[in-house]
Enzyme design. Structure first.
Site, PDB file in Angstrom:
ATOM      1  N   VAL A   1      12.025  -5.763  72.164  1.00 51.06           N
ATOM      2  CA  VAL A   1      13.404  -5.307  72.393  1.00 51.06           C
ATOM      3  C   VAL A   1      14.236  -5.587  71.141  1.00 51.06           C
ATOM      4  O   VAL A   1      13.791  -6.300  70.241  1.00 51.06           O
ATOM      5  CB  VAL A   1      14.027  -5.994  73.622  1.00 51.06           C
TER       6      VAL A   1
ATOM      7  N   PHE B   1      12.434 -10.876  50.625  1.00 50.25           N
ATOM      8  CA  PHE B   1      11.900 -10.603  49.281  1.00 50.25           C
ATOM      9  C   PHE B   1      12.038  -9.118  48.927  1.00 50.25           C
ATOM     10  O   PHE B   1      12.405  -8.776  47.806  1.00 50.25           O
ATOM     11  CB  PHE B   1      10.431 -11.038  49.185  1.00 50.25           C
TER      12      PHE B   1
ATOM     13  N   CYS C   1      16.369  -3.875  59.696  1.00 47.71           N
ATOM     14  CA  CYS C   1      15.756  -5.187  59.439  1.00 47.71           C
ATOM     15  C   CYS C   1      16.349  -5.984  58.286  1.00 47.71           C
ATOM     16  O   CYS C   1      16.626  -7.167  58.445  1.00 47.71           O
ATOM     17  CB  CYS C   1      14.266  -5.011  59.177  1.00 47.71           C
TER      18      CYS C   1
ATOM     19  N   ARG D   1      20.483   8.622  45.245  1.00 47.04           N
ATOM     20  CA  ARG D   1      19.063   8.356  45.468  1.00 47.04           C
ATOM     21  C   ARG D   1      18.187   8.756  44.293  1.00 47.04           C
ATOM     22  O   ARG D   1      16.953   8.688  44.390  1.00 47.04           O
ATOM     23  CB  ARG D   1      18.592   9.116  46.718  1.00 47.04           C
TER      24      ARG D   1
HETATM   25  C1  UDX Z   1      11.468  -2.814  56.429  1.00 46.30           C
HETATM   26  C2  UDX Z   1      10.167  -3.471  55.901  1.00 46.30           C
HETATM   27  O1  UDX Z   1       9.683  -2.726  54.775  1.00 46.30           O
HETATM   28  C3  UDX Z   1       9.157  -3.544  56.997  1.00 46.30           C
HETATM   29  O2  UDX Z   1       7.985  -4.194  56.532  1.00 46.30           O
HETATM   30  C4  UDX Z   1       9.776  -4.319  58.140  1.00 46.30           C
HETATM   31  O3  UDX Z   1       8.910  -4.546  59.155  1.00 46.30           O
HETATM   32  C5  UDX Z   1      11.019  -3.612  58.636  1.00 46.30           C
HETATM   33  O4  UDX Z   1      11.939  -3.501  57.565  1.00 46.30           O
HETATM   34  P1  UDX Z   1      12.283  -0.331  56.887  1.00 46.30           P
HETATM   35  O5  UDX Z   1      13.610  -0.939  57.177  1.00 46.30           O
HETATM   36  O6  UDX Z   1      11.722   0.634  57.866  1.00 46.30           O
HETATM   37  O7  UDX Z   1      11.172  -1.466  56.748  1.00 46.30           O
HETATM   38  O8  UDX Z   1      12.364   0.436  55.501  1.00 46.30           O
HETATM   39  P2  UDX Z   1      12.034   0.111  53.963  1.00 46.30           P
HETATM   40  O9  UDX Z   1      11.082   1.129  53.475  1.00 46.30           O
HETATM   41  O10 UDX Z   1      11.655  -1.297  53.744  1.00 46.30           O
HETATM   42  O11 UDX Z   1      13.437   0.423  53.265  1.00 46.30           O
HETATM   43  C6  UDX Z   1      14.607  -0.330  53.537  1.00 46.30           C
HETATM   44  C7  UDX Z   1      15.780   0.195  52.748  1.00 46.30           C
HETATM   45  O12 UDX Z   1      15.646  -0.073  51.351  1.00 46.30           O
HETATM   46  C8  UDX Z   1      15.969   1.711  52.848  1.00 46.30           C
HETATM   47  O13 UDX Z   1      17.337   2.018  53.007  1.00 46.30           O
HETATM   48  C9  UDX Z   1      15.438   2.217  51.539  1.00 46.30           C
HETATM   49  O14 UDX Z   1      16.001   3.447  51.177  1.00 46.30           O
HETATM   50  C10 UDX Z   1      15.857   1.094  50.599  1.00 46.30           C
HETATM   51  N1  UDX Z   1      15.032   1.034  49.372  1.00 46.30           N
HETATM   52  C11 UDX Z   1      13.693   0.777  49.465  1.00 46.30           C
HETATM   53  C12 UDX Z   1      15.621   1.228  48.135  1.00 46.30           C
HETATM   54  O15 UDX Z   1      16.822   1.456  48.039  1.00 46.30           O
HETATM   55  N2  UDX Z   1      14.841   1.151  47.004  1.00 46.30           N
HETATM   56  C13 UDX Z   1      13.505   0.885  47.053  1.00 46.30           C
HETATM   57  O16 UDX Z   1      12.865   0.830  45.985  1.00 46.30           O
HETATM   58  C14 UDX Z   1      12.910   0.705  48.330  1.00 46.30           C
HETATM   59  P1  ADP Z   2      13.455  -1.728  67.403  1.00 49.01           P
HETATM   60  O1  ADP Z   2      13.725  -1.041  66.103  1.00 49.01           O
HETATM   61  O2  ADP Z   2      13.391  -3.226  67.270  1.00 49.01           O
HETATM   62  O3  ADP Z   2      12.274  -1.158  68.121  1.00 49.01           O
HETATM   63  P2  ADP Z   2      15.198  -0.301  69.244  1.00 49.01           P
HETATM   64  O4  ADP Z   2      16.655  -0.486  69.519  1.00 49.01           O
HETATM   65  O5  ADP Z   2      14.717   0.988  68.664  1.00 49.01           O
HETATM   66  O6  ADP Z   2      14.754  -1.528  68.310  1.00 49.01           O
HETATM   67  O7  ADP Z   2      14.373  -0.538  70.584  1.00 49.01           O
HETATM   68  C1  ADP Z   2      14.568  -1.589  71.465  1.00 49.01           C
HETATM   69  C2  ADP Z   2      14.451  -1.050  72.902  1.00 49.01           C
HETATM   70  O8  ADP Z   2      14.412  -2.152  73.798  1.00 49.01           O
HETATM   71  C3  ADP Z   2      15.621  -0.171  73.337  1.00 49.01           C
HETATM   72  O9  ADP Z   2      15.137   1.093  73.754  1.00 49.01           O
HETATM   73  C4  ADP Z   2      16.254  -0.953  74.531  1.00 49.01           C
HETATM   74  O10 ADP Z   2      16.706  -0.096  75.563  1.00 49.01           O
HETATM   75  C5  ADP Z   2      15.075  -1.781  75.006  1.00 49.01           C
HETATM   76  N1  ADP Z   2      15.446  -2.991  75.757  1.00 49.01           N
HETATM   77  C6  ADP Z   2      16.341  -3.952  75.434  1.00 49.01           C
HETATM   78  N2  ADP Z   2      16.368  -4.929  76.369  1.00 49.01           N
HETATM   79  C7  ADP Z   2      15.465  -4.593  77.319  1.00 49.01           C
HETATM   80  C8  ADP Z   2      15.013  -5.200  78.560  1.00 49.01           C
HETATM   81  N3  ADP Z   2      15.498  -6.373  79.000  1.00 49.01           N
HETATM   82  N4  ADP Z   2      14.074  -4.537  79.281  1.00 49.01           N
HETATM   83  C9  ADP Z   2      13.574  -3.358  78.847  1.00 49.01           C
HETATM   84  N5  ADP Z   2      13.944  -2.751  77.701  1.00 49.01           N
HETATM   85  C10 ADP Z   2      14.874  -3.344  76.945  1.00 49.01           C
END
Ligand code: UDX
Ligand code: ADP
Length: 466
Positions: free
Chosen positions: A91, A228, A278, A444
């Site tokens: 979640v 990192f 994240c 970009r």
């Molecule tokens: C990240 C981690 O990579 C992943 O391992 C973790 O589990 C979740 O978070 P995500 O957020 O899906 O994944 O995307 P990522 O590809 O890491 O890019 C994050 C942001 O950094 C994006 O907005 C991307 O455009 C930006 N970015 C990335 C840059 O601006 N420059 C780069 O060189 C790389």
């Molecule tokens: P992530 O990127 O971490 O997967 P999201 O917001 O896309 O995050 O997904 C999290 C999901 O978890 C949502 O669809 C939300 O409705 C669901 N969620 C949150 N709390 C509960 C709960 N107690 N039971 C079931 N589903 C839940």
């Protein structure tokens, strides 16, 4: 212990793709993904697999293969929890918006609700896996709830952070650099739980890529990995501003340092700033944890990564205003892209939202085009900031279904996401339909400077001074 049924709570960007791939690779295991959100479950069950709620290249095919065979999406959490030997908690854990730790600590209320639900429903021993990004030591809170509220049932808690990046989730799940599983290897039951999860991944991941650690190392590794990666982006972005002042070119620098094998080429792309669910959240978590242990220098060190990122978004907006003769009031600015990166429909923490917010404060009129983000999401993102009334957002911001329509009669085009299709646009045609002088602000680094300047555009690219 051999697992026959898995339940995953949360059908979002993490739970949906991860469970789809587990079901695809382990056809003998029944995988049920549950969610509170009825519309989301209905969308996952849409007979047209191209209409599932998460857009990821290749995901529709995986869902088409496994759904109805051993992959199910359901609202009935109690039933799925009761039946499963293994439960993933996936979640959302957003940053707290209230109380202690507001703006930094992770909001764990959804996690706690899940733990309480599992405790209430479970009648046999279960392995509970934290899949969401969680601050260090959350597993022990989950265990405490389960042990004190449960019906005398034994729970083993594992941490199994996901490292998939959106836009490449299916490829990342199929061929992960590593799988990380944290558990308690000091007890027989703990070791058995660890082995049960290792066995599932071993169906398609080579064993040497499956790392096991203690629970806390696993939790902290996830925060560290994202910190990192984000730090690299903020570092290169910090240098991009210096390049603009000096005539150096950030892309040349990225190439020059990326060929150093100690540094490596990835995550050195200067941009308008990182987004996504994240990076910011995990670093804020790290900062909060460090501070709560009294480690102020550590907290300060990581906080700077976020400060740099906010600066990068803001200076991009300011550059637009300054270039358009210090006023954008009433001027139409076309946004190409709203998602936080290409190949995803996710907009959480997208740089586009913050750049738009700053421009709207200057009374700009914005038209957004994004190939995967619907209008409702754009408005929801802006409304969430509460910078202005909802109807004002709808007056000032339009969402176009066609990119050329978005750019027609615009004073400027701002590129916020690196969607491939933007590279192939007919820029001569764009020039013809825009107001002159025609400005392009490339956040970009995707357009060809020479080609655009030859057409007559004034081009600004992050990190190049000429
Ligand atoms: C990240 C981690 O990579 C992943 O391992 C973790 O589990 C979740 O978070 P995500 O957020 O899906 O994944 O995307 P990522 O590809 O890491 O890019 C994050 C942001 O950094 C994006 O907005 C991307 O455009 C930006 N970015 C990335 C840059 O601006 N420059 C780069 O060189 C790389
Ligand atoms: P992530 O990127 O971490 O997967 P999201 O917001 O896309 O995050 O997904 C999290 C999901 O978890 C949502 O669809 C939300 O409705 C669901 N969620 C949150 N709390 C509960 C709960 N107690 N039971 C079931 N589903 C839940």
């Amino acid at each position: 212990m051999s697992i026959t049924k898995i339940c995953c709570i949360g059908a979002g960007y993490v739970g949906g793709p991860t469970m789809s791939v587990i079901a695809q690779k382990c056809p003998h295991i029944q995988v049920t993904v549950v969610d509170l959100n009825e519309a989301r479950i209905a969308a996952w069950n849409n007979p047209d697999v191209n209409k599932i709620p998460v857009y990821e290249p290749g995901l529709a095919d995986v869902v088409a293969e496994a759904r109805g065979r051993n992959l199910f999406f359901s609202m009935d959490a109690d039933k799925a929890i009761d039946a499963a030997e293994m439960i993933f908690i996936s979640v959302n854990t957003p940053t707290k918006t209230y109380g202690a730790g507001k703006g930094q600590a992770a909001d764990l209320r959804y996690i706690e609700l899940c733990a309480r639900q599992i405790a209430r429903v479970a009648k046999q021993d279960k392995i509970v896996i934290e899949k969401s990004t969680l601050p260090v030591r959350t597993a022990s809170s989950i265990k405490s709830i389960l042990d004190h509220v449960g019906n005398g049932v034994q729970f083993q808690i594992l941490s199994n952070p996901e490292f998939l990046a959106e836009g490449t989730a299916v490829a990342d799940l199929h061929q992960p650099d590593r799988i990380l599983i944290g558990g308690d290897n000091t007890t027989t039951e703990g070791r058995a739980a660890l082995e049960a999860l290792v066995e599932i991944y071993a169906h398609w991941v080579p064993r040497e890529r499956i790392l096991t650690t203690n629970v806390w190392s696993s939790e902290l590794s996830k925060l560290t990995a994202n910190a990192f990666l984000a730090q690299r982006v903020s570092s290169i972005n910090a240098l991009s501003e210096l390049c603009e002042q000096t005539g150096a070119n950030i892309n040349e620098i990225s190439r020059a340092i990326g060929t150093d094998s100690r540094i490596g080429p990835k995550f050195l792309k200067a941009s308008v700033g990182f987004g996504g669910s994240c990076f910011q959240k995990d670093i804020l978590n790290l900062v909060y944890i460090a501070r709560s242990y009294g480690l102020h220098e550590v907290a300060h060190y990581w906080e700077q990564v976020i400060i740099m990122n906010d600066h990068q978004k803001s200076r991009f907006a300011k550059k637009i205003v300054r270039t358009l003769y210090n006023t954008v009031s009433g001027k139409k600015i076309a946004f190409l892209g709203w998602a936080f990166k290409k190949d995803t429909n996710d907009t959480r923490e997208s740089a586009a939202i913050y750049v738009a917010d700053e421009l709207l404060a200057e009374q700009a009129v914005i038209t957004v085009y994004d190939p995967r983000v619907p209008a409702g999401q754009v408005y929801a993102d802006l409304d969430y900031l509460k910078s202005r009334a909802a109807d004002e957002n709808r007056d000032l911001v339009k969402v176009a279904a066609d990119p050329y329509e978005a750019m027609k009669e615009a004073h400027a085009v701002a590129i916020l996401t690196e969607w491939d299709e933007f590279r192939t646009y007919n820029w001569q045609h764009v020039y013809d339909v825009m107001l002159k002088p025609a400005f392009v602000f490339d956040g970009r680094g995707i357009v060809n400077r020479e080609a655009l300047e030859q057409i007559g555009f004034h081009l600004y690219r992050i990190g190049s001074g000429e």
